[in-house]
Design a protein around this motif. Structure first.
Motif, PDB file in Angstrom:
ATOM      1  N   MET A   1       1.124  -0.973   0.156  1.00  0.00           N
ATOM      2  CA  MET A   1      -0.225  -0.544   0.144  1.00  0.00           C
ATOM      3  C   MET A   1       0.532   1.058  -0.442  1.00  0.00           C
ATOM      4  SD  MET A   1      -2.602   1.070   2.607  1.00  0.00           S
ATOM      5  CE  MET A   1      -3.714   0.425   3.078  1.00  0.00           C
ATOM      6  N   ARG A   2       0.798   2.054  -1.207  1.00  0.00           N
ATOM      7  CA  ARG A   2       1.379   3.085  -1.496  1.00  0.00           C
ATOM      8  C   ARG A   2       0.613   4.377   0.213  1.00  0.00           C
ATOM      9  NH1 ARG A   2       0.976   5.235  -7.235  1.00  0.00           N
ATOM     10  NH2 ARG A   2      -1.217   4.987  -6.132  1.00  0.00           N
ATOM     11  N   THR A   3       1.829   5.045   0.189  1.00  0.00           N
ATOM     12  CA  THR A   3       1.392   6.474   0.990  1.00  0.00           C
ATOM     13  C   THR A   3       1.539   7.648   0.065  1.00  0.00           C
ATOM     14  OG1 THR A   3       2.107   5.208   3.574  1.00  0.00           O
ATOM     15  CG2 THR A   3       1.644   8.051   3.132  1.00  0.00           C
ATOM     16  N   VAL A   4      -0.011   8.040   0.196  1.00  0.00           N
ATOM     17  CA  VAL A   4       0.320   9.500  -0.357  1.00  0.00           C
ATOM     18  C   VAL A   4      -0.480  10.662   0.041  1.00  0.00           C
ATOM     19  CG1 VAL A   4      -1.110  10.204  -2.747  1.00  0.00           C
ATOM     20  CG2 VAL A   4      -0.234   7.528  -2.875  1.00  0.00           C
ATOM     21  N   ILE A   5       0.915  12.106  -0.019  1.00  0.00           N
ATOM     22  CA  ILE A   5       0.556  12.870   0.354  1.00  0.00           C
ATOM     23  C   ILE A   5      -0.070  13.966  -1.058  1.00  0.00           C
ATOM     24  CG2 ILE A   5       1.005  15.038   1.860  1.00  0.00           C
ATOM     25  CD1 ILE A   5       3.362  13.174   2.558  1.00  0.00           C
TER      26      ILE A   5
ATOM     27  N   ARG B   1      -9.797  11.720  -4.110  1.00  0.00           N
ATOM     28  CA  ARG B   1     -11.125  10.193  -4.257  1.00  0.00           C
ATOM     29  C   ARG B   1     -10.061   9.535  -5.038  1.00  0.00           C
ATOM     30  NH1 ARG B   1     -14.926  14.729  -4.055  1.00  0.00           N
ATOM     31  NH2 ARG B   1     -14.129  15.310  -6.883  1.00  0.00           N
ATOM     32  N   LYS B   2      -9.530   9.312  -5.925  1.00  0.00           N
ATOM     33  CA  LYS B   2      -9.072   8.762  -6.914  1.00  0.00           C
ATOM     34  C   LYS B   2      -8.434   7.713  -6.247  1.00  0.00           C
ATOM     35  CE  LYS B   2      -7.422   6.982 -11.094  1.00  0.00           C
ATOM     36  NZ  LYS B   2      -8.686   6.554 -12.324  1.00  0.00           N
ATOM     37  N   PHE B   3      -6.581   8.536  -5.529  1.00  0.00           N
ATOM     38  CA  PHE B   3      -5.935   7.373  -4.420  1.00  0.00           C
ATOM     39  C   PHE B   3      -6.523   6.448  -3.844  1.00  0.00           C
ATOM     40  CE2 PHE B   3      -1.892   8.693  -7.083  1.00  0.00           C
ATOM     41  CZ  PHE B   3      -2.329   9.069  -7.939  1.00  0.00           C
ATOM     42  N   ALA B   4      -7.257   6.950  -2.685  1.00  0.00           N
ATOM     43  CA  ALA B   4      -7.830   6.949  -1.586  1.00  0.00           C
ATOM     44  C   ALA B   4      -8.711   5.568  -1.938  1.00  0.00           C
ATOM     45  CB  ALA B   4      -8.987   7.748  -0.935  1.00  0.00           C
ATOM     46  N   ALA B   5      -9.723   5.414  -3.115  1.00  0.00           N
ATOM     47  CA  ALA B   5     -10.789   4.862  -3.857  1.00  0.00           C
ATOM     48  C   ALA B   5      -9.817   3.028  -4.401  1.00  0.00           C
ATOM     49  CB  ALA B   5     -11.189   4.318  -4.816  1.00  0.00           C
ATOM     50  N   ALA B   6      -8.540   3.240  -4.513  1.00  0.00           N
ATOM     51  CA  ALA B   6      -7.057   2.479  -5.678  1.00  0.00           C
ATOM     52  C   ALA B   6      -7.055   1.808  -3.917  1.00  0.00           C
ATOM     53  CB  ALA B   6      -6.415   3.149  -6.442  1.00  0.00           C
TER      54      ALA B   6
ATOM     55  N   ASP C   1      -4.636   3.125  -1.437  1.00  0.00           N
ATOM     56  CA  ASP C   1      -3.377   3.680  -1.112  1.00  0.00           C
ATOM     57  C   ASP C   1      -4.157   4.057   0.567  1.00  0.00           C
ATOM     58  OD1 ASP C   1      -1.633   3.515  -2.939  1.00  0.00           O
ATOM     59  OD2 ASP C   1      -2.823   4.874  -4.371  1.00  0.00           O
ATOM     60  N   ARG C   2      -3.080   4.141   0.796  1.00  0.00           N
ATOM     61  CA  ARG C   2      -3.914   5.079   1.630  1.00  0.00           C
ATOM     62  C   ARG C   2      -3.579   6.947   2.009  1.00  0.00           C
ATOM     63  NH1 ARG C   2       0.671   3.438   5.042  1.00  0.00           N
ATOM     64  NH2 ARG C   2      -0.573   1.713   5.658  1.00  0.00           N
ATOM     65  N   VAL C   3      -3.780   7.782   1.510  1.00  0.00           N
ATOM     66  CA  VAL C   3      -4.285   9.603   1.460  1.00  0.00           C
ATOM     67  C   VAL C   3      -4.109   9.774   2.732  1.00  0.00           C
ATOM     68  CG1 VAL C   3      -4.749  11.097  -0.023  1.00  0.00           C
ATOM     69  CG2 VAL C   3      -5.227   8.354  -0.516  1.00  0.00           C
TER      70      VAL C   3
ATOM     71  N   PRO D   1       3.564   9.097   9.202  1.00  0.00           N
ATOM     72  CA  PRO D   1       4.931   8.386   9.258  1.00  0.00           C
ATOM     73  C   PRO D   1       5.949   7.962   8.182  1.00  0.00           C
ATOM     74  CG  PRO D   1       2.812   7.049   9.106  1.00  0.00           C
ATOM     75  CD  PRO D   1       2.775   8.277   8.686  1.00  0.00           C
ATOM     76  N   ASP D   2       5.613   8.099   6.854  1.00  0.00           N
ATOM     77  CA  ASP D   2       6.171   7.355   5.611  1.00  0.00           C
ATOM     78  C   ASP D   2       5.456   8.114   4.262  1.00  0.00           C
ATOM     79  OD1 ASP D   2       7.644   5.866   3.920  1.00  0.00           O
ATOM     80  OD2 ASP D   2       6.577   4.454   3.867  1.00  0.00           O
ATOM     81  N   VAL D   3       5.743   8.488   3.504  1.00  0.00           N
ATOM     82  CA  VAL D   3       5.935   8.991   1.901  1.00  0.00           C
ATOM     83  C   VAL D   3       6.640   8.302   0.400  1.00  0.00           C
ATOM     84  CG1 VAL D   3       5.304  11.134   0.308  1.00  0.00           C
ATOM     85  CG2 VAL D   3       6.169  10.996   3.233  1.00  0.00           C
ATOM     86  N   ASP D   4       5.253   8.133   0.138  1.00  0.00           N
ATOM     87  CA  ASP D   4       6.099   7.129  -1.410  1.00  0.00           C
ATOM     88  C   ASP D   4       5.251   8.103  -2.649  1.00  0.00           C
ATOM     89  OD1 ASP D   4       6.309   4.706  -0.701  1.00  0.00           O
ATOM     90  OD2 ASP D   4       4.312   4.037  -0.465  1.00  0.00           O
ATOM     91  N   VAL D   5       4.608   9.288  -2.698  1.00  0.00           N
ATOM     92  CA  VAL D   5       4.340  10.383  -2.990  1.00  0.00           C
ATOM     93  C   VAL D   5       3.775  11.542  -2.904  1.00  0.00           C
ATOM     94  CG1 VAL D   5       2.259   9.812  -5.558  1.00  0.00           C
ATOM     95  CG2 VAL D   5       3.319   7.989  -4.843  1.00  0.00           C
ATOM     96  N   LEU D   6       3.831  12.001  -3.352  1.00  0.00           N
ATOM     97  CA  LEU D   6       3.893  13.404  -2.579  1.00  0.00           C
ATOM     98  C   LEU D   6       3.195  14.350  -3.891  1.00  0.00           C
ATOM     99  CD1 LEU D   6       3.577  16.063  -1.136  1.00  0.00           C
ATOM    100  CD2 LEU D   6       5.844  17.043  -1.780  1.00  0.00           C
TER     101      LEU D   6
END
Ligand code: NAD
Length: 234
Positions: free
Chosen positions: A1-5, A19-24, A26-28, A69-74
């Motif tokens: 699971m990616r963490t997206v900010i 909405r898009k990333f959460a529905a897929a 990802d932890r947003v 705690p973590d970030v994969d995508v900003l």
């Protein structure tokens, strides 16, 4: 699971991205400046986590990212516009546009780098504008700020590529959001007709572009400014 900010996530393009990333799955986390009620409604609907933060304020950015705690995508999406002749744009307004659109983008990137450098991986997506590519009359401050975002994106793609971090930007055309709420229906119709694809952009169009740029399908793509203007600017 990616963490997206996602910054500026409570409405418009940012909310569509949440909405898009959460529905897929990802932890947003999303940052919002003032719209407390909209932020909490979006959080309840999507499971994304809201954090109040003015991205132009260094201390607020530090406090916000210290909760993550973590970030994969900003996704740097927060932004403001300013309309008017340059002689009517006072220095405080000019500085505010640069502070939010440019310094805010820089501060959030600076905050996520420790995570990404440690993992030797990460995706940074910035929000430019077609006006950052070609300039808009009566939007000099905004155009200058978005041109700066494009320069920042290209420079950081070169600087951070060897560290496994991709940096790209989307340059949207006319997207129907609150940013354009001062435009009349007739202004919007003119803009629609000027767009070769004969429609205005939707927040979801930009969210889809973010989605692609953040994905493994774009793993060889960095330093790109994706022109998403329906042909308005080619
Ligand atoms: P919007 O006004 O609906 O949303 C902007 C978001 O940024 C809001 O959530 C707002 O709260 C947030 N924001 C503003 N200042 C902030 C600050 N200091 N700190 C944190 N958040 C802040 O507009 P939008 O169209 O959804 O804009 C999103 C991005 O897309 C902006 O960067 C904008 O410049 C860019 N853009 C929009 C269009 C368009 O036609 N709508 C075109 C090109 C680029």
């Amino acid at each position: 699971m990616r963490t997206v900010i996602i910054t500026g996530g409570s409405r418009g393009i940012g909310a569509a991205a949440v909405r898009k990333f959460a529905a897929a799955g990802d932890r947003v986390y999303f940052l919002y400046a003032t719209s407390e009620e909209a932020a909490h409604q979006l959080a309840a609907a999507t499971g994304a986590l809201p954090i109040r933060c003015d991205v132009s304020e260094e201390a607020q950015v530090e406090a916000a990212f210290s909760q993550i705690p973590d970030v994969d995508v900003l996704i740097n999406n927060a932004g403001i516009s300013e309309y008017g002749l340059i002689q009517d744009t006072d220095p405080a307004k000019f500085r505010r546009v640069m502070d939010v659109n440019v310094t805010g983008t820089y501060l959030c990137i600076r905050a996520v780098l420790p995570f990404m450098l440690k993992k030797h991986a990460g995706v940074i997506l910035n929000t430019a504008s077609m006006w950052g590519l070609v300039g808009a009359s009566c939007e000099a401050a905004y155009s200058a700020s978005k041109a700066a975002v494009i320069g920042l994106t290209k420079a950081l793609a070169k600087e951070l590529g060897p560290s496994g971090i991709r940096v790209n930007a989307v340059a949207p055309g006319v997207i129907e959001t609150d940013m354009l709420k001062s435009f009349t229906a007739s202004d919007m119709e003119d803009l629609r007709q000027e767009t070769p694809l004969q429609r205005l952009g939707r927040p979801e169009d930009v969210a889809d572009a973010f989605w692609y740029l953040a994905s493994e399908n774009a793993s060889f793509l960095t330093g790109e400014i994706l022109n998403l203007s329906g042909g308005f600017v080619v």
